[in-house]
Design a protein around this motif. Structure first.
Motif, PDB file in Angstrom:
ATOM      1  N   PRO A  32      -3.218  -2.413   7.015  1.00 50.07           N
ATOM      2  CA  PRO A  32      -4.674  -2.395   6.845  1.00 50.07           C
ATOM      3  C   PRO A  32      -5.152  -3.517   5.923  1.00 50.07           C
ATOM      4  CG  PRO A  32      -3.759  -0.185   6.589  1.00 50.07           C
ATOM      5  CD  PRO A  32      -2.597  -1.137   6.667  1.00 50.07           C
ATOM      6  N   TYR A  33      -6.414  -3.871   6.071  1.00 48.53           N
ATOM      7  CA  TYR A  33      -7.080  -4.873   5.240  1.00 48.53           C
ATOM      8  C   TYR A  33      -6.459  -6.267   5.362  1.00 48.53           C
ATOM      9  CZ  TYR A  33      -8.327  -0.392   3.211  1.00 48.53           C
ATOM     10  OH  TYR A  33      -8.714   0.911   3.037  1.00 48.53           O
ATOM     11  N   GLY A  34      -5.760  -6.519   6.454  1.00 51.34           N
ATOM     12  CA  GLY A  34      -5.152  -7.825   6.670  1.00 51.34           C
ATOM     13  C   GLY A  34      -3.901  -8.080   5.849  1.00 51.34           C
ATOM     14  N   LEU A  35      -3.373  -7.048   5.216  1.00 53.77           N
ATOM     15  CA  LEU A  35      -2.181  -7.205   4.390  1.00 53.77           C
ATOM     16  C   LEU A  35      -0.918  -7.217   5.241  1.00 53.77           C
ATOM     17  CD1 LEU A  35      -3.138  -4.769   1.493  1.00 53.77           C
ATOM     18  CD2 LEU A  35      -3.217  -7.267   1.458  1.00 53.77           C
ATOM     19  N   ARG A  36       0.152  -7.716   4.649  1.00 50.14           N
ATOM     20  CA  ARG A  36       1.462  -7.760   5.291  1.00 50.14           C
ATOM     21  C   ARG A  36       2.519  -7.384   4.263  1.00 50.14           C
ATOM     22  NH1 ARG A  36       1.209 -13.278   8.733  1.00 50.14           N
ATOM     23  NH2 ARG A  36       2.694 -12.231  10.056  1.00 50.14           N
TER      24      ARG A  36
ATOM     25  N   LEU B  39       0.809  -1.221   0.000  1.00 56.60           N
ATOM     26  CA  LEU B  39       0.000   0.000   0.000  1.00 56.60           C
ATOM     27  C   LEU B  39       0.842   1.272   0.000  1.00 56.60           C
ATOM     28  CD1 LEU B  39      -2.674  -1.099   2.635  1.00 56.60           C
ATOM     29  CD2 LEU B  39      -2.870  -1.157   0.134  1.00 56.60           C
TER      30      LEU B  39
ATOM     31  N   ARG C 101       1.770  -5.443  10.606  1.00 53.04           N
ATOM     32  CA  ARG C 101       0.390  -5.730  10.223  1.00 53.04           C
ATOM     33  C   ARG C 101      -0.163  -4.478   9.560  1.00 53.04           C
ATOM     34  NH1 ARG C 101       2.486  -9.723  10.976  1.00 53.04           N
ATOM     35  NH2 ARG C 101       1.936 -11.402  12.376  1.00 53.04           N
TER      36      ARG C 101
END
Length: 132
Positions: free
Chosen positions: A77-81, A33, A75
């Motif tokens: 947002p939106y469960g992204l890594r 992101l 960690r």
């Protein structure tokens, strides 16, 4: 989940132990992101400290050590890594990447410029093959 395969870990450790001055980055991590990007060329024997080029997107890529466990622990947002670019490969040494990234202001811009230069060189070679 580890961002490094056993093969990448081994290759990064081999380069860590090597006296070669022209070590090349073997792995690229990126923030999906943002423009944050890391290129790693070595992994310390502790299994956590990576050496390479870090670019957090502020226009000043830095050469140094960073922590694999800290990158893996992020960690988003939106469960992204943070992710590893499984298609990343280069023949250029880390010193060249550092120079290009600092001049361009980011690893991502340097990567685009290097890709364009490589494509142009390949096109010229195809159009004007060496006479034999």
């Amino acid at each position: 989940m580890s961002l490094l395969t056993p093969e990448l870990r081994a290759a990064l450790r081999v380069q860590y132990r090597s006296d070669d001055a022209d070590k090349r980055p073997l792995v690229k991590f990126f923030h999906p992101l943002s423009p944050a990007t890391w290129l790693a060329s070595e992994l310390d024997d502790d299994g956590d400290a990576l050496f390479g080029l870090a670019d957090l997107g502020f226009g000043c890529p830095e050469l140094g050590w960073f922590s694999l466990s800290e990158i893996e622990a992020l960690r988003l947002p939106y469960g992204l890594r943070i992710e590893r670019d499984s298609n990343f490969a280069t023949t250029l040494p880390l010193a060249d990447w550092t120079s290009w990234a600092r001049k361009a202001g980011s690893i991502l811009t340097a990567e685009a410029l290097l890709r364009r230069a490589s494509d142009t060189a390949r096109d010229l070679a195809d159009r004007f093959p060496p006479s034999g």
